[in-house]
Enzyme design. Structure first.
Site, PDB file in Angstrom:
ATOM      1  CE  LYS A 164      -8.877  34.140  -4.721  1.00 23.33           C
ATOM      2  NZ  LYS A 164      -8.829  35.925  -5.225  1.00 23.33           N
ATOM      3  NE  ARG A 179      -5.930  29.644  -4.453  1.00 18.37           N
ATOM      4  CZ  ARG A 179      -5.165  30.471  -5.490  1.00 18.37           C
ATOM      5  NH1 ARG A 179      -4.377  31.076  -5.309  1.00 18.37           N
ATOM      6  NH2 ARG A 179      -6.049  31.091  -6.043  1.00 18.37           N
ATOM      7  CD  GLU A 236      -1.599  38.390  -1.071  1.00 18.50           C
ATOM      8  OE1 GLU A 236      -1.097  37.796  -1.996  1.00 18.50           O
ATOM      9  OE2 GLU A 236      -1.711  37.976   0.137  1.00 18.50           O
TER      10      GLU A 236
HETATM   11  N1  PMP Z   1      -2.836  37.210  -4.157  1.00 18.66           N
HETATM   12  C1  PMP Z   1      -3.951  38.063  -3.787  1.00 18.66           C
HETATM   13  C2  PMP Z   1      -4.728  38.130  -2.646  1.00 18.66           C
HETATM   14  C3  PMP Z   1      -4.938  37.258  -4.558  1.00 18.66           C
HETATM   15  O1  PMP Z   1      -6.263  37.649  -4.574  1.00 18.66           O
HETATM   16  C4  PMP Z   1      -4.057  36.468  -5.878  1.00 18.66           C
HETATM   17  C5  PMP Z   1      -4.924  36.506  -7.033  1.00 18.66           C
HETATM   18  N2  PMP Z   1      -6.259  34.736  -6.347  1.00 18.66           N
HETATM   19  C6  PMP Z   1      -3.339  35.835  -5.968  1.00 18.66           C
HETATM   20  C7  PMP Z   1      -2.060  36.915  -5.135  1.00 18.66           C
HETATM   21  C8  PMP Z   1      -2.531  35.306  -6.562  1.00 18.66           C
HETATM   22  O2  PMP Z   1      -2.819  33.861  -7.340  1.00 18.66           O
HETATM   23  P1  PMP Z   1      -3.367  33.097  -8.189  1.00 18.66           P
HETATM   24  O3  PMP Z   1      -1.802  33.310  -8.999  1.00 18.66           O
HETATM   25  O4  PMP Z   1      -3.363  31.577  -7.988  1.00 18.66           O
HETATM   26  O5  PMP Z   1      -4.926  33.591  -8.876  1.00 18.66           O
END
Ligand code: PMP
Length: 306
Positions: free
Chosen positions: A152, A50, A188
């Site tokens: 991210k 990622r 989200e």
């Molecule tokens: N959405 C956002 C905006 C996030 O910051 C995160 C945390 N990384 C997630 C979703 C969940 O991602 P993950 O399951 O890879 O931690």
């Protein structure tokens, strides 16, 4: 020159005169102590991939998957003493990639600094495994079509910090964002993905460039399917959310967090009579048993460090 730095627990400041390209990406993953004394990581290659996909989107050079994994393993083993006992928390690992280069103008970042922070953590929400209270944000958006919501990058979080801070001050656990075009489809939460359950069918917003493709999201979809649930990735309108039987969030930090209420335009809708939802509980148990080394790792998601 590219730099890979490892930092011991907690941040320290670094200054680099070459870091003239104002862009950065980060990752989040955890190291767990299993009940039989192993130190494990959960799907770390997914974080490496990622970060590389994010770097491609942001025109940044990035470490290879192997370099990423090696640096993460090194930092975890060097900080082993900080990893809490099984079930009492984990070591949160935050790889940070900063673009650099000696050009002042807007240009790809040919060089980078890669730094890893690590810190022991407990529950993300003070509620622990108990329902959280979300508020739907209508003024601020964290991403737009064609933007960088799907990676991210640091800026995504800075853009919504004001909404997040205001929501916290009003007593909400976190903010749920909507799409910025129709202002009616779920995106989200600030740090996690969202799922809606109705009549045993689990729906979650599809990945379409504006939300982060969560590694926990992907894992929970697989776990839910293996447990016999129907899972649908689609557009989820607010109305569908507010008439759900159950709502929960997923993320590395939040694990599986049940949602107890959602406030939209001043109106509060509650779910599950203040109790953890049946589906969220089932999925939380399945995921954490795997991470604690209790359940068998049939999917090959666990990387043992020792
Ligand atoms: N959405 C956002 C905006 C996030 O910051 C995160 C945390 N990384 C997630 C979703 C969940 O991602 P993950 O399951 O890879 O931690």
């Amino acid at each position: 020159m590219n730099r890979i730095l490892s930092s011991v627990v907690f941040a320290r400041r670094i200054f680099r005169k070459e870091a003239e390209h104002p862009r950065g990406l980060f990752e989040g993953l955890k190291a767990y102590r299993t009940q039989d004394g192993n130190i494990v990581l959960f799907r770390p290659e997914e974080n490496a991939l990622r970060m590389r996909a994010g770097a491609e989107r942001m025109c940044m050079a990035a470490p290879t998957v192997e370099q990423f994994l090696e640096a993460v393993k090194e930092i975890v083993l060097a900080n082993e003493r900080w990893i809490p006992p099984t079930g009492k928390g984990s070591l949160y690992i935050r790889p940070l990639l900063m673009g650099s280069g000696s050009v002042l103008g807007i240009a790809p970042a040919p060089e980078y600094t890669f730094l890893i922070y690590a810190s022991p953590v407990g529950n993300y929400f003070k509620e622990g495994l108990a329902p959280i209270n979300l508020v739907i944000e209508t003024d601020f958006h964290r991403a737009s079509p064609g933007g960088t919501g799907g990676v991210k990058t640091i800026g995504n979080y800075a853009a919504v910090l004001k909404a997040h801070t205001a929501a916290k001050a009003q007593g909400y656990s976190d903010v749920l964002y909507l799409d910025c075009v129709h202002k009616k489809y779920l995106e989200e939460v600030s740090s996690c993905n969202v799922f809606v359950v109705k009549d045993n069918v689990i729906s979650t917003p599809a990945i379409k460039g504006t939300i982060l493709p969560g590694i926990t999201r992907k894992s929970i979809i697989d776990i839910a399917c293996s447990l016999g649930f129907e899972v649908v990735e689609q557009l989820v309108p607010v109305d569908q959310l507010l008439s759900a039987d159950e709502v929960f969030c997923t993320g590395t930090a939040v694990v599986v967090s049940p949602v107890g209420s959602i406030t939209h335009k001043g109106k509060r809708t509650s779910f599950g009579d203040g109790k953890v939802g049946r589906v969220a509980q089932q999925l939380h148990t399945a995921l954490t048993r795997l991470q604690m080394g209790i359940a068998e790792d049939n999917m090959d998601w666990i990387v043992k460090l020792k």
